[in-house]
Design a protein around this motif. Structure first.
Motif, PDB file in Angstrom:
ATOM      1  N   MET A 164       0.834  -1.143   0.184  1.00  0.00           N
ATOM      2  CA  MET A 164       0.033   0.076   0.066  1.00  0.00           C
ATOM      3  C   MET A 164       0.687   1.209  -0.061  1.00  0.00           C
ATOM      4  SD  MET A 164      -3.272  -0.427   2.338  1.00  0.00           S
ATOM      5  CE  MET A 164      -2.672  -1.140   3.978  1.00  0.00           C
ATOM      6  N   LYS A 165       0.381   2.058  -0.671  1.00  0.00           N
ATOM      7  CA  LYS A 165       1.073   3.641  -0.550  1.00  0.00           C
ATOM      8  C   LYS A 165       0.227   4.800  -0.900  1.00  0.00           C
ATOM      9  CE  LYS A 165       1.807   4.206  -5.767  1.00  0.00           C
ATOM     10  NZ  LYS A 165       2.739   4.772  -6.678  1.00  0.00           N
ATOM     11  N   LEU A 166       0.624   5.874  -0.384  1.00  0.00           N
ATOM     12  CA  LEU A 166      -0.080   7.011  -0.054  1.00  0.00           C
ATOM     13  C   LEU A 166       0.005   7.961  -1.297  1.00  0.00           C
ATOM     14  CD1 LEU A 166       0.540   7.955   3.813  1.00  0.00           C
ATOM     15  CD2 LEU A 166      -1.448   7.382   2.656  1.00  0.00           C
ATOM     16  N   VAL A 167      -1.010   8.396  -2.193  1.00  0.00           N
ATOM     17  CA  VAL A 167      -0.929   9.237  -3.304  1.00  0.00           C
ATOM     18  C   VAL A 167      -1.492  10.514  -2.902  1.00  0.00           C
ATOM     19  CG1 VAL A 167      -1.552   9.407  -5.613  1.00  0.00           C
ATOM     20  CG2 VAL A 167      -1.021   7.159  -4.691  1.00  0.00           C
ATOM     21  N   PRO A 168      -0.697  11.541  -2.322  1.00  0.00           N
ATOM     22  CA  PRO A 168      -1.370  12.833  -2.167  1.00  0.00           C
ATOM     23  C   PRO A 168      -2.176  13.443  -3.002  1.00  0.00           C
ATOM     24  CG  PRO A 168       1.146  13.039  -2.184  1.00  0.00           C
ATOM     25  CD  PRO A 168       0.762  11.629  -2.437  1.00  0.00           C
ATOM     26  N   LEU A 169      -2.991  14.371  -2.798  1.00  0.00           N
ATOM     27  CA  LEU A 169      -4.025  14.938  -3.396  1.00  0.00           C
ATOM     28  C   LEU A 169      -3.451  16.588  -3.583  1.00  0.00           C
ATOM     29  CD1 LEU A 169      -7.667  14.052  -2.814  1.00  0.00           C
ATOM     30  CD2 LEU A 169      -6.253  13.079  -4.650  1.00  0.00           C
ATOM     31  N   GLY A 170      -3.711  17.213  -4.466  1.00  0.00           N
ATOM     32  CA  GLY A 170      -3.450  18.565  -4.623  1.00  0.00           C
ATOM     33  C   GLY A 170      -2.077  19.001  -4.289  1.00  0.00           C
TER      34      GLY A 170
ATOM     35  N   ASP B 191     -10.686  18.212   2.237  1.00  0.00           N
ATOM     36  CA  ASP B 191     -10.455  17.276   3.396  1.00  0.00           C
ATOM     37  C   ASP B 191      -9.727  16.110   3.258  1.00  0.00           C
ATOM     38  OD1 ASP B 191     -11.117  19.537   5.032  1.00  0.00           O
ATOM     39  OD2 ASP B 191     -13.373  19.153   4.905  1.00  0.00           O
ATOM     40  N   ILE B 192      -9.713  15.644   1.950  1.00  0.00           N
ATOM     41  CA  ILE B 192      -9.121  14.406   1.784  1.00  0.00           C
ATOM     42  C   ILE B 192      -7.633  14.716   1.489  1.00  0.00           C
ATOM     43  CG2 ILE B 192      -9.167  12.506  -0.295  1.00  0.00           C
ATOM     44  CD1 ILE B 192     -12.278  12.850  -0.123  1.00  0.00           C
ATOM     45  N   LEU B 193      -6.880  13.872   1.910  1.00  0.00           N
ATOM     46  CA  LEU B 193      -5.408  14.278   2.169  1.00  0.00           C
ATOM     47  C   LEU B 193      -4.647  13.322   1.057  1.00  0.00           C
ATOM     48  CD1 LEU B 193      -4.660  14.239   6.048  1.00  0.00           C
ATOM     49  CD2 LEU B 193      -5.392  16.117   4.298  1.00  0.00           C
ATOM     50  N   ALA B 194      -5.045  12.094   1.141  1.00  0.00           N
ATOM     51  CA  ALA B 194      -4.470  11.135  -0.120  1.00  0.00           C
ATOM     52  C   ALA B 194      -4.919  10.092  -0.150  1.00  0.00           C
ATOM     53  CB  ALA B 194      -3.019  10.585   0.868  1.00  0.00           C
ATOM     54  N   VAL B 195      -4.796   9.397  -1.258  1.00  0.00           N
ATOM     55  CA  VAL B 195      -5.686   8.299  -1.702  1.00  0.00           C
ATOM     56  C   VAL B 195      -4.746   7.124  -1.308  1.00  0.00           C
ATOM     57  CG1 VAL B 195      -6.346   6.859  -3.716  1.00  0.00           C
ATOM     58  CG2 VAL B 195      -6.695   9.237  -3.810  1.00  0.00           C
ATOM     59  N   VAL B 196      -5.106   5.906  -0.786  1.00  0.00           N
ATOM     60  CA  VAL B 196      -4.192   4.787  -0.548  1.00  0.00           C
ATOM     61  C   VAL B 196      -4.438   3.687  -1.620  1.00  0.00           C
ATOM     62  CG1 VAL B 196      -4.106   2.812   1.244  1.00  0.00           C
ATOM     63  CG2 VAL B 196      -4.942   5.019   1.830  1.00  0.00           C
ATOM     64  N   GLU B 197      -3.474   3.419  -2.194  1.00  0.00           N
ATOM     65  CA  GLU B 197      -3.529   2.560  -3.547  1.00  0.00           C
ATOM     66  C   GLU B 197      -2.615   1.339  -3.102  1.00  0.00           C
ATOM     67  OE1 GLU B 197      -1.999   4.380  -6.768  1.00  0.00           O
ATOM     68  OE2 GLU B 197      -3.330   5.635  -7.179  1.00  0.00           O
TER      69      GLU B 197
END
Lengths: 94, 94, 94, 94, 94, 94, 94
Positions: free
Chosen positions: F1-7, G88-94
């Motif tokens: 699993m990895k974190l893909v940050p937004l914006g 308010d969504i910081l990141a997507v978990v993939e």
């Protein structure tokens, strides 16, 4: 008598849903927001509000979830209404 | 003597409606807003206010619901008025 | 000596109206605003203030109602003045 | 050594006017602003400050009234200066 | 190792001037700002910061007065630095 | 699993540098910011964030100083990450 | 019944991950943010929100990390949802 909201204001009438109050909603922080279901009674014309163009996206008769935090309660002819800005409406319930 | 409001200010005179105070209005948070019915007495010219174009949408003689939170009470010749920004007027009562 | 206000500032001199203080003005919230009548003594040039074009709409000699909340009192040659931004002037009394 | 202010900053030197402190200035609210007379010592170049074009309107040598609320005191070579933004200067005393 | 500041950030190293601390600087309000002399160590590239174009106006080696209120202290290789936004630099000392 | 940050969000992993905690960092005010060294793990795409165009200026693998004040700690697969906005990154350590 | 979010709102359903609560997340400051994993249930249309164009970047079914600080919990048909702004969504978990 009826309420005709100005700008991006929306007049709501809270749905008397006991389940909602039983649901044990716990809100974060010290601000006591009470999200609730309500019926849309009247919708303002939108237009330029505080220097920003607002298009109204809800219509009378819809059932909505709103954040009561910034709302204002008004009693007219024995009925209680809540006047919110459209931005305080979180979702439509379909 | 009369009050001529500037910019987007509106001069209101509160309607002495005892029902309103009996209605048990409970407002959220610590800010004690008292939504009320009032008659519009005078309306400012609108125009550019704080860098934003404001068009006035209420007219003298209308009965309105306002949020007293940001209003200022003024007594002139023994009559009490409330001066609000148009944005503090929530709805017109028709 | 005289005060020449900058930008959208206005120099006021409070009118000694005992009636005003007798009127039992009660203001909402913790902010203790004291709306008052005052005479306009000097008016700034307006222009771009904080990135926004401001046109001055009051003139020296007018009697105005202002919200003392953001004002600053200054004593010059034994006379007390209040310097406010034009936006803190609510209405002209005619 | 001398202070060369940046942007819309202005360097002031307070005038030692005992009358001013005797005048019993009472300021509203909890913010303890102390309006004061000062001499303009140096003026920043203005230009784009925080995304807004600022034109400097005071010049060295002028006597001004400023709101000390947001100012910063600096001691250089035994002399105390106050550095304020031009916007904190309320009026020029002529 | 060296610090390369981003955007409108500036890396400062405080000058150990005991006179400054002896000067009895009293700051208004509850915010305990400590204006101080410091040397500019590194300057960010400027550019668009928070949607606003910022042009850097200080250069490494300059002696500046800054408001420590919003600054952040960082220790690197045993040396203490302060990282501020250019807007927190009040004046250059020449 | 990895974190893909937004914006304009950036995922950081704090460097376990005991020296940093020994450095006696004292921060001004009541806000307890803890500036720290961290490694950049993942960088959001930038673009329009809150109505402002943001260009990302850090890349994965860089060692940065950030202000932890506005950051959010997240634990994923037993590793602790900090997600910050790029604007909370003060400097790159080279 | 289903929730159709307005504007830049996103409906989430929290993932019941006990590990997350065991992870000893300590958040800075007094604001008790609880970053959490959640599944995206429904996504608003985006568009102009508060005067700013917002493009939605998450889609239903994604697993995301959000900052619960500004979120609002809603119970519908016995299921608890959280409605947040996309910001308010910081990141997507993939």
């Amino acid at each position: 008598m009826k309420l005709v909201p100005l700008g991006d204001r929306v007049v709501l009438r809270q749905l008397v849903a006991e389940e909602t109050t039983k649901s044990g909603i716990v809100l974060p922080g010290s601000a006591q927001e009470k999200p609730q279901q309500a019926e849309v009674i009247a919708v303002g014309p939108g237009g330029v509000v505080d220097g920003k163009e607002v298009t109204m996206q809800v219509t009378a008769g819809q059932k909505v979830i709103y954040s009561k935090y910034a709302g204002t309660e008004v009693k007219l002819d024995g009925t209680e209404y809540i006047i919110v800005k459209q931005n305080d409406i979180l979702a439509v319930v379909e």
